[in-house]
Design a protein around this motif. Structure first.
Motif, PDB file in Angstrom:
ATOM      1  N   GLN A 306       0.872  -1.168   0.000  1.00  0.00           N
ATOM      2  CA  GLN A 306       0.000   0.000   0.000  1.00  0.00           C
ATOM      3  C   GLN A 306       0.909   1.218   0.000  1.00  0.00           C
ATOM      4  N   HIS A 333       0.570  -7.261  -5.484  1.00  0.00           N
ATOM      5  CA  HIS A 333      -0.635  -6.437  -5.359  1.00  0.00           C
ATOM      6  C   HIS A 333      -0.202  -5.037  -4.925  1.00  0.00           C
ATOM      7  N   SER A 335      -1.616  -1.142  -3.998  1.00  0.00           N
ATOM      8  CA  SER A 335      -2.761  -0.274  -3.688  1.00  0.00           C
ATOM      9  C   SER A 335      -2.233   1.143  -3.496  1.00  0.00           C
ATOM     10  N   SER A 361      -1.629  -7.061  -9.751  1.00  0.00           N
ATOM     11  CA  SER A 361      -2.938  -6.414  -9.634  1.00  0.00           C
ATOM     12  C   SER A 361      -2.747  -5.057  -9.000  1.00  0.00           C
ATOM     13  N   ASN A 363      -4.828  -1.824  -7.239  1.00  0.00           N
ATOM     14  CA  ASN A 363      -6.055  -1.317  -6.642  1.00  0.00           C
ATOM     15  C   ASN A 363      -5.909   0.184  -6.446  1.00  0.00           C
ATOM     16  N   TRP A 372     -12.968   0.469  -3.702  1.00  0.00           N
ATOM     17  CA  TRP A 372     -11.772  -0.037  -4.382  1.00  0.00           C
ATOM     18  C   TRP A 372     -12.086  -0.235  -5.864  1.00  0.00           C
ATOM     19  N   THR A 374     -10.501  -1.865  -9.097  1.00  0.00           N
ATOM     20  CA  THR A 374      -9.439  -2.802  -9.450  1.00  0.00           C
ATOM     21  C   THR A 374      -9.249  -2.827 -10.953  1.00  0.00           C
TER      22      THR A 374
END
Length: 375
Positions: A306, A333, A335, A361, A363, A372, A374
């Motif tokens: 994040q 991932h 974010s 991925s 976000n 969120w 995506t």
């Protein structure tokens, strides 16, 4: 037997107990005492006590769910029954008498549990509608309980009765309330010798250090306010989640496989990961300023970041330096905020740093709508 005769009452107690347990409500089971003299005390010998406003309202002669709890536990106290499950959920009841339960009212319930529970103990008490003064709730030793889950008001101060062993306890969860750091440390490190799963969401009475030294812990989740320094020495620990800022840490867990870090800014000179594996199943970093924690590990199966892009050239360059070498990972991932400046070059920088990644991925968090998105 003739037509219309009561055949159920001739069943052995074990079968009647099995029938009543399926009601999932001790209040409902107690109502069967009016059926006949045979049923009068059957419910008070069940292996489970479940008292919840969702399951059934209090009996007509009882004004509130706390009164039902008092009456039910008094009935069970007259027997030698050992309980596999004791669930008391005052939060689920809307009657007026269930609001503003005091710690002194709940204390006898825990003393009952210390003598009768050999399985699970769940106690959920709602916060008062108006904040009150601090109250103390004693947690007596429960030598035969295997699971304890406590959800108590923020104004209650939980005081474990030490010394006292929780010899069979394998899972402990404490939600809300306040504790002394020294009592929390002693409870986990000295009095729960087979504890495997620990979840602590409390506020410390004063800014203090917490030390967890355990040969049995396998999973730890910590959300502790006023924690200054954290020490975790646990040779069998596989999962660790640290939530909230911590000024310093010493983590020695040679079997650590999953780490979730939301403990504020990471500084390798103050947050030391000693004797930990260099290959993790999961590394999740949810703290801005903690990206450099990734350098502690060579390979991560599932990496979750994040990220917030700092304003100004120095902060942006610091982010690039912290993320210029990601650990080898299969899944990444990311974010970040939708309106973060410099989002495009930062994303290109991150993608160039993960050559071995098979799946990515992203976000995006829209500041105007906290949903969120995506892609």
């Amino acid at each position: 037997m003739g037509v219309g005769e009561d055949r159920i009452s001739f069943l052995p107690d074990e079968l009647l107990h099995d029938i009543l347990v399926r009601l999932r409500s001790t209040c409902a089971a107690a109502r069967t005492s009016v059926l006949s003299r045979r049923w009068r005390h059957v419910w008070a010998h069940l292996p489970e006590v479940i008292l919840s406003g969702r399951a059934a309202p209090p009996p007509p002669r009882v004004s509130s769910l706390p009164d039902s709890v008092d009456a039910a536990l008094a009935a069970f106290s007259a027997t030698a029954v050992l309980l596999e499950r004791l669930h008391i959920n005052i939060m689920s009841c809307d009657d007026g008498g269930s609001r503003g339960v005091q710690a002194s009212r709940a204390a006898p319930w825990l003393r009952f549990a210390s003598k009768h529970v050999v399985g699970e103990l769940h106690l959920s008490v709602p916060a008062p509608e108006i904040d009150g003064d601090e109250e103390e709730l004693e947690l007596p030793a429960c030598p035969r309980a295997k699971t304890i889950v406590l959800s108590i008001p923020d104004s209650w101060r939980l005081r474990p009765q030490l010394p006292g062993l929780f010899s069979a306890l394998t899972s402990l969860q404490i939600h809300d309330g306040r504790m002394e750091a020294s009592e929390l440390t002693d409870l986990v490190s000295k009095h729960c010798r087979v504890l495997r799963d620990l979840s602590i969401f409390v506020e410390l009475v004063a800014v203090s250090d917490v030390s967890l030294l355990s040969d049995s812990l396998q999973s730890v989740r910590l959300f502790i306010l006023n924690m200054q320094q954290l020490e975790v020495v646990a040779p069998r620990l596989e999962k660790l989640l640290v939530w909230r800022h911590v000024m310093g840490a010493r983590i020695s867990c040679p079997k650590l496989a999953e780490l979730v870090w939301n403990g504020g800014h990471y500084d390798p000179s103050h947050h030391k990961f000693e004797d930990v594996r260099r290959h993790l199943r999961l590394l999740e970093i949810e703290s801005y300023g903690a990206a450099s924690l990734m350098r502690q590990f060579v390979e991560v199966d599932n990496l979750k970041l994040q990220i917030s892009i700092p304003w100004g050239t120095p902060g942006y360059e610091r982010l690039l330096n912290e993320t210029n070498q990601l650990p080898k990972c299969r899944t990444l991932h990311i974010s970040l905020l939708w309106d973060d400046h410099g989002i495009s070059p930062a994303m290109l920088h991150l993608l160039r740093s993960c050559n071995s990644t098979r799946k990515v991925s992203i976000n995006l968090i829209d500041c105007r709508d906290p949903l969120w998105v995506t892609s």
